[in-house]
Design a protein around this motif. Structure first.
Motif, PDB file in Angstrom:
ATOM      1  N   LEU A  41       0.735  -1.062   0.072  1.00 49.33           N
ATOM      2  CA  LEU A  41      -0.070   0.103   0.048  1.00 49.33           C
ATOM      3  C   LEU A  41       0.962   1.342  -0.059  1.00 49.33           C
ATOM      4  N   LYS A  42       1.896   1.356   0.637  1.00 48.83           N
ATOM      5  CA  LYS A  42       2.761   2.429   0.675  1.00 48.83           C
ATOM      6  C   LYS A  42       3.488   2.630  -0.617  1.00 48.83           C
ATOM      7  N   THR A  43       3.895   1.654  -1.213  1.00 50.42           N
ATOM      8  CA  THR A  43       4.368   1.836  -2.719  1.00 50.42           C
ATOM      9  C   THR A  43       3.451   2.165  -3.540  1.00 50.42           C
ATOM     10  N   TYR A  44       2.318   1.450  -3.756  1.00 52.17           N
ATOM     11  CA  TYR A  44       1.323   1.847  -4.676  1.00 52.17           C
ATOM     12  C   TYR A  44       0.550   3.435  -4.341  1.00 52.17           C
ATOM     13  N   THR A  45       0.469   3.671  -3.134  1.00 48.77           N
ATOM     14  CA  THR A  45       0.045   5.060  -2.928  1.00 48.77           C
ATOM     15  C   THR A  45       1.107   6.439  -3.126  1.00 48.77           C
ATOM     16  N   SER A  46       2.352   5.769  -3.299  1.00 49.18           N
ATOM     17  CA  SER A  46       3.423   6.614  -3.727  1.00 49.18           C
ATOM     18  C   SER A  46       3.460   7.094  -5.142  1.00 49.18           C
ATOM     19  N   GLU A  47       2.966   6.051  -5.776  1.00 50.72           N
ATOM     20  CA  GLU A  47       2.978   5.760  -7.279  1.00 50.72           C
ATOM     21  C   GLU A  47       1.725   6.390  -8.043  1.00 50.72           C
ATOM     22  N   GLU A  48       0.653   6.182  -7.072  1.00 43.25           N
ATOM     23  CA  GLU A  48      -0.685   6.630  -7.728  1.00 43.25           C
ATOM     24  C   GLU A  48      -1.382   7.376  -6.682  1.00 43.25           C
ATOM     25  N   ASN A  49      -2.369   8.089  -7.375  1.00 42.26           N
ATOM     26  CA  ASN A  49      -3.019   8.934  -6.398  1.00 42.26           C
ATOM     27  C   ASN A  49      -4.573   8.358  -5.827  1.00 42.26           C
ATOM     28  N   VAL A  50      -4.475   8.054  -4.619  1.00 41.82           N
ATOM     29  CA  VAL A  50      -5.698   7.282  -4.218  1.00 41.82           C
ATOM     30  C   VAL A  50      -6.111   8.144  -2.956  1.00 41.82           C
ATOM     31  N   GLU A  51      -7.483   8.302  -3.276  1.00 41.03           N
ATOM     32  CA  GLU A  51      -8.300   9.405  -2.234  1.00 41.03           C
ATOM     33  C   GLU A  51      -8.781   8.870  -0.986  1.00 41.03           C
ATOM     34  N   LEU A  52      -9.185   7.498  -1.189  1.00 37.08           N
ATOM     35  CA  LEU A  52      -9.936   6.632   0.035  1.00 37.08           C
ATOM     36  C   LEU A  52      -9.543   5.250  -0.237  1.00 37.08           C
ATOM     37  N   PHE A  53      -9.507   4.776   1.113  1.00 31.80           N
ATOM     38  CA  PHE A  53      -9.347   3.209   1.514  1.00 31.80           C
ATOM     39  C   PHE A  53     -10.808   2.610   1.825  1.00 31.80           C
ATOM     40  N   ILE A  54     -11.486   1.877   1.215  1.00 28.06           N
ATOM     41  CA  ILE A  54     -12.499   1.311   1.540  1.00 28.06           C
ATOM     42  C   ILE A  54     -12.302  -0.124   2.033  1.00 28.06           C
ATOM     43  N   VAL A  55     -12.624  -0.408   3.221  1.00 27.50           N
ATOM     44  CA  VAL A  55     -12.151  -1.869   3.840  1.00 27.50           C
ATOM     45  C   VAL A  55     -13.133  -2.446   4.344  1.00 27.50           C
ATOM     46  N   GLY A  56     -13.426  -3.648   4.027  1.00 33.94           N
ATOM     47  CA  GLY A  56     -14.576  -4.367   4.250  1.00 33.94           C
ATOM     48  C   GLY A  56     -14.884  -4.719   5.825  1.00 33.94           C
ATOM     49  N   GLU A  57     -16.132  -4.825   6.127  1.00 37.43           N
ATOM     50  CA  GLU A  57     -16.268  -4.977   7.514  1.00 37.43           C
ATOM     51  C   GLU A  57     -17.383  -6.166   7.703  1.00 37.43           C
ATOM     52  N   PRO A  58     -16.549  -7.194   8.211  1.00 38.82           N
ATOM     53  CA  PRO A  58     -17.302  -8.519   8.219  1.00 38.82           C
ATOM     54  C   PRO A  58     -18.327  -8.325   9.638  1.00 38.82           C
ATOM     55  N   LYS A  59     -19.458  -8.812   9.098  1.00 36.38           N
ATOM     56  CA  LYS A  59     -20.599  -8.695   9.819  1.00 36.38           C
ATOM     57  C   LYS A  59     -21.144 -10.261  10.014  1.00 36.38           C
ATOM     58  N   GLN A  60     -21.743 -10.600  11.170  1.00 35.33           N
ATOM     59  CA  GLN A  60     -22.586 -11.632  10.890  1.00 35.33           C
ATOM     60  C   GLN A  60     -23.891 -11.534  10.635  1.00 35.33           C
ATOM     61  N   MET A  61     -24.852 -12.479  10.435  1.00 36.11           N
ATOM     62  CA  MET A  61     -26.237 -12.401  10.126  1.00 36.11           C
ATOM     63  C   MET A  61     -27.051 -11.334  11.118  1.00 36.11           C
ATOM     64  N   ASN A  62     -26.768 -11.214  12.420  1.00 37.60           N
ATOM     65  CA  ASN A  62     -27.200 -10.538  13.048  1.00 37.60           C
ATOM     66  C   ASN A  62     -26.820  -9.170  13.357  1.00 37.60           C
ATOM     67  N   PHE A  63     -26.020  -8.782  12.405  1.00 35.67           N
ATOM     68  CA  PHE A  63     -25.269  -7.322  12.223  1.00 35.67           C
ATOM     69  C   PHE A  63     -24.108  -7.245  13.311  1.00 35.67           C
ATOM     70  N   GLU A  64     -23.787  -8.100  14.220  1.00 43.26           N
ATOM     71  CA  GLU A  64     -22.796  -8.110  15.092  1.00 43.26           C
ATOM     72  C   GLU A  64     -21.369  -8.372  14.252  1.00 43.26           C
ATOM     73  N   LEU A  65     -20.265  -7.699  14.693  1.00 43.53           N
ATOM     74  CA  LEU A  65     -19.056  -7.916  13.885  1.00 43.53           C
ATOM     75  C   LEU A  65     -18.645  -9.149  14.146  1.00 43.53           C
ATOM     76  N   SER A  66     -17.897  -9.660  13.146  1.00 42.91           N
ATOM     77  CA  SER A  66     -17.353 -11.146  13.541  1.00 42.91           C
ATOM     78  C   SER A  66     -15.923 -11.132  13.989  1.00 42.91           C
ATOM     79  N   GLU A  67     -15.458 -12.269  14.231  1.00 39.24           N
ATOM     80  CA  GLU A  67     -14.529 -12.307  15.074  1.00 39.24           C
ATOM     81  C   GLU A  67     -13.103 -11.936  14.394  1.00 39.24           C
ATOM     82  N   SER A  68     -13.160 -11.659  13.133  1.00 35.48           N
ATOM     83  CA  SER A  68     -11.988 -11.323  12.317  1.00 35.48           C
ATOM     84  C   SER A  68     -11.812  -9.889  12.390  1.00 35.48           C
ATOM     85  N   GLU A  69     -12.972  -9.118  12.983  1.00 37.74           N
ATOM     86  CA  GLU A  69     -12.516  -7.672  13.112  1.00 37.74           C
ATOM     87  C   GLU A  69     -11.629  -7.397  13.963  1.00 37.74           C
TER      88      GLU A  69
END
Length: 137
Positions: A41-69
């Protein structure tokens, strides 16, 4: 305009997707070992103009965060220290792996290629990014 980057974080490998500079099209970029993620990510963002990171938020079916959070939260702390000028937004990533697998089937990929977990991660990142773009309209 700058690109948007989606990250489908995993403990072993991480899928990356990116938009074009006009932020219209989401495309899979790569899948990399998670241990190399910050360096990439450091290398890529030094070479390309990136405005925003969108990171997946793992949720369970009941909308609680999963343990991978827990692992994702640790990564986000490191990311913020390493690249503080690019903000992070979170997007619900439920079902993205299933959707990625179905996309592979629908596109006619042979069974042996569908076993490629790295490709599933890259497609999942693309779905996360496309979902973000769709919800911004």
């Amino acid at each position: 305009m700058a690109r948007l980057m989606a990250i489908d974080f995993g403990t072993k490998r991480t899928g990356i997707a990116i938009t074009d500079e006009l932020q219209i099209i989401a495309s899979g970029l790569t899948t990399i070992p998670t241990k190399d993620l910050l360096s990439f990510l450091k290398t890529y963002t030094s070479e390309e103009n990136v405005e925003l990171f969108i990171v997946g938020e793992p949720k369970q079916m009941n909308f609680e965060l999963s343990e991978s959070e827990v692992s994702i939260a640790k990564f986000l702390e490191k990311l913020n220290k390493a690249i503080p000028h690019i903000p992070v937004k979170r997007v619900d990533e439920r079902f993205t792996s299933k959707m990625a697998f179905q996309t592979m089937i629908d596109s006619g990929l042979k069974k042996n290629k569908r076993k490629n977990k790295a490709l599933v991660d890259e497609i999942s990142a693309t779905i996360i990014l496309q979902s973000y773009l769709y919800n911004q309209q």
